[in-house]
Each structure stands twice: as structure tokens, then as C-alpha cells.
Motif scaffolding. Sequence first.
Motif, PDB file in Angstrom:
ATOM      1  N   ILE A   2       0.870  -1.170   0.000  1.00 32.87           N
ATOM      2  CA  ILE A   2       0.000   0.000   0.000  1.00 32.87           C
ATOM      3  C   ILE A   2       0.910   1.223   0.000  1.00 32.87           C
ATOM      4  N   VAL A   3       0.697   2.125  -0.936  1.00 34.20           N
ATOM      5  CA  VAL A   3       1.488   3.349  -1.041  1.00 34.20           C
ATOM      6  C   VAL A   3       0.535   4.529  -0.858  1.00 34.20           C
ATOM      7  N   VAL A   4       0.840   5.394   0.092  1.00 30.73           N
ATOM      8  CA  VAL A   4      -0.008   6.561   0.376  1.00 30.73           C
ATOM      9  C   VAL A   4       0.847   7.816   0.237  1.00 30.73           C
ATOM     10  N   LYS A   5       0.482   8.654  -0.730  1.00 26.08           N
ATOM     11  CA  LYS A   5       1.226   9.891  -0.965  1.00 26.08           C
ATOM     12  C   LYS A   5       0.326  11.085  -0.654  1.00 26.08           C
ATOM     13  N   GLN A   6       0.899  12.130  -0.095  1.00 29.50           N
ATOM     14  CA  GLN A   6       0.158  13.369   0.075  1.00 29.50           C
ATOM     15  C   GLN A   6      -0.250  13.881  -1.299  1.00 29.50           C
ATOM     16  N   ALA A   7      -1.448  14.461  -1.367  1.00 32.37           N
ATOM     17  CA  ALA A   7      -1.856  15.094  -2.620  1.00 32.37           C
ATOM     18  C   ALA A   7      -1.043  16.371  -2.822  1.00 32.37           C
TER      19      ALA A   7
END
Length: 203
Positions: free
Chosen positions: A190-195
Motif C-alpha cells: 500500500i502506497v499513500v502519498k500526500q496530494a
Amino acid sequence: MTTELTRVIDEQALRIGERIRALRRASELTLIQLAERTELSHSFLSQLERGHARPSMVSLERIARALGTSQVELLAAGDPHQHDPDDPRPDIMRAPEGARGPFSQGEARLLVHGASAFAFEPMEWVGANTDPGPYYEHQEDEFVYVLSGRVLLDLQREGISELAPGDSAYYRGGTQHRWCSADGAEFRMIVVKQAPSGVGTRG
């Protein structure tokens, strides 16, 4: 006389073009500078941003890398089920849904309906690559969590770390990063990047 609207290929092309323009402006790049970085023509990029052209996957990869994002995040802008940024209701996504596309040496699925409505861009990433490919770099912080398999996470200046299922990493924007399989077997993360700031998210 042909109007601006009738030259638009379709709504999906227009939304993707608008996303590219917003990311370019957030990166403080001119069209000429983006053309230099991508080795694509200024006129083609101008048509693309206005929805008058549709990019190939090769062009989209060049644009995504130049803007510090991925092809799947750009393709997500064309999702007909975009979540309204002003709608306070939760965004529910079922397993078969979500924009999918190539990302570096694997495939990613965006886990929300269109990234531009949210403060984070979560995605599922699947690959079996032993070649990490070139580094990615963007201004936003990023978090990765390994679901299965073993991953070599290369954070250039900090070196390489091997991550097993349940392991995670958080790194700041501006960190050059890439990853690959530690043993040639498939892995899932799972990869979560700030918008990106100033690209349509609330707040």
C-alpha cells in the motif's frame, strides 16, 4: 467555425489534461519547461492540457515522471465517478473498482475515486521486478506498507532497506526512492502519498 468545446476529444481527455495542467502549475513549471523535461513538443502538451489530444502510455509516463507522479494517478483524473471535493460523505470503493495502470516496473490501483478530491492518494502496488528502475522524486511525503512478499526499498541517500510483510516506511518529500523484489517473487504494497498542494483538494 469550430469552437474550443467541439475540439475536445471527450470528457476523459479533458479531465486528464486539466489534471496535468494543475500539477504543472503546482510544480511551478511552464509548458516550455515541461516540454524540455519530457522531450515532448510544446504544442502537443498545450493540446493535451486542453483536452484536444490523448497521450500514449509512453508520453504519459514521461509526463508523470517529470511531474513527480505516476501514470495511474494521471489516468485517475479521467475516472467518470470522480468524488466531489465538496461532498462530505465517505468514498467507498469496491474491490473491482479503481483506476489501474502501470507504475514504474509494476502495476498500481488507485484506492479512491479520483485523487484530486482527497488529501491523500492511496494505491495498491503489485510487482515482481528485480530491477528497481530509475528513482522517483516528488515534493509530497509518502508512506509505504508491505502486504506480502519482500521488498528492497532504496532511498538513495539513506541506502537500501529490506521490508517484510507488516513493515512500513515513511519518507519526506524530495526523497529519491525506488523499490524492487528482494527475491524475484511477487510483492504487494500500500502506497499513500500526500496530494500535491494547490491541485483541487479540500483544505
